[in-house]
Design a protein around this motif. Structure first.
Motif, short mmCIF file in Angstrom:
data_model
loop_
_atom_site.label_atom_id
_atom_site.label_comp_id
_atom_site.label_asym_id
_atom_site.label_seq_id
_atom_site.Cartn_x
_atom_site.Cartn_y
_atom_site.Cartn_z
N VAL A 2 77.41 31.65 -7.97
CA VAL A 2 76.18 31.30 -8.68
C VAL A 2 74.93 31.46 -7.82
O VAL A 2 75.14 30.90 -6.65
N GLN A 3 74.04 32.02 -8.29
CA GLN A 3 72.65 32.09 -7.63
C GLN A 3 71.82 31.51 -8.36
O GLN A 3 71.60 31.56 -9.68
N LEU A 4 70.66 31.01 -7.59
CA LEU A 4 69.91 29.99 -8.22
C LEU A 4 68.40 30.22 -7.74
O LEU A 4 68.14 30.43 -6.54
N TYR A 93 64.33 22.06 -3.90
CA TYR A 93 65.61 22.83 -4.19
C TYR A 93 66.25 22.46 -5.24
O TYR A 93 66.53 21.31 -5.54
N CYS A 94 66.92 23.55 -5.89
CA CYS A 94 67.84 23.27 -6.96
C CYS A 94 69.27 23.52 -6.47
O CYS A 94 69.70 24.19 -5.64
N ASN A 95 70.35 22.58 -7.15
CA ASN A 95 71.51 22.33 -6.59
C ASN A 95 72.37 22.71 -7.47
O ASN A 95 72.28 22.15 -8.84
N ALA A 96 73.64 23.38 -7.47
CA ALA A 96 74.63 23.53 -8.58
C ALA A 96 76.01 23.26 -7.95
O ALA A 96 76.15 23.93 -6.71
N TRP A 108 72.98 26.40 -3.43
CA TRP A 108 71.55 25.92 -3.39
C TRP A 108 70.56 27.28 -3.51
O TRP A 108 70.87 28.34 -3.15
N GLY A 109 69.21 26.98 -4.18
CA GLY A 109 68.40 27.95 -4.23
C GLY A 109 67.66 28.27 -2.91
O GLY A 109 67.82 27.08 -1.84
N LEU A 110 66.51 28.83 -3.02
CA LEU A 110 65.69 28.99 -1.71
C LEU A 110 64.65 28.03 -1.68
O LEU A 110 63.76 27.92 -0.58
N GLY A 111 64.15 27.31 -2.83
CA GLY A 111 63.21 26.09 -2.81
C GLY A 111 62.15 26.67 -3.30
O GLY A 111 61.61 27.95 -3.35
N THR A 112 61.14 25.89 -3.69
CA THR A 112 59.88 26.20 -4.21
C THR A 112 59.02 25.06 -3.65
O THR A 112 59.18 23.92 -3.79
N GLN A 113 57.56 25.57 -3.07
CA GLN A 113 56.64 24.49 -2.40
C GLN A 113 55.97 23.64 -3.69
O GLN A 113 55.34 24.37 -4.53
N VAL A 114 55.84 22.36 -3.12
CA VAL A 114 54.90 21.47 -4.40
C VAL A 114 54.32 20.78 -3.35
O VAL A 114 54.81 20.23 -2.39
#
Length: 118
Positions: A2-4, A93-96, A108-114
């Motif tokens: 799975v890719q996130l 980060y998103c996790n599955a 894990w996804g690579l993440g997005t900055q908030v």
């Protein structure tokens, strides 16, 4: 496999809102899905998660402000963030994950900055 891919992060003023999206490459219907965050100098921490048995868990710090949702038809998980505070600043980060017999599949996804700042 799975890719996130996360999206929707950015710079927002305190009190503002953002909606994060996590698009999965595969069928995530049977997966536990969630959002985690990591601020500089801190460990990665749970924000909100759909557990494998279908329950919802939120960190105490985001209860009442953040809402996690999922659209299995679109293989996408969302995080609606309202009433944002400077302390919410982090990489999200998103996790599955799913367990098949004794094997844990964890992605894990690579993440997005908030960034929450005036």
């Amino acid at each position: 496999q799975v890719q996130l891919v996360e999206s929707g992060g950015g710079l927002v003023q305190p009190g503002g809102s953002l909606r994060l999206s996590c698009a999965a490459s595969g069928n995530i219907f049977s997966y536990a899905m969630g959002w985690y965050r990591q601020a500089p100098g801190n460990q990665r921490e749970l924000v909100a998660v759909f557990t494998s048995d279908g329950n919802l868990n939120y960190a105490d710090s985001v209860k009442g402000r953040f809402t996690i949702s999922r659209d299995n038809a679109k293989n996408t998980v969302y995080l609606q963030m309202n009433s944002l505070k400077p302390e919410d600043t982090a990489v999200y980060y998103c996790n599955a994950n799913t367990r098949v017999s004794v094997v844990l599949y964890n992605y894990w996804g690579l993440g997005t900055q908030v960034t929450v700042s005036s």
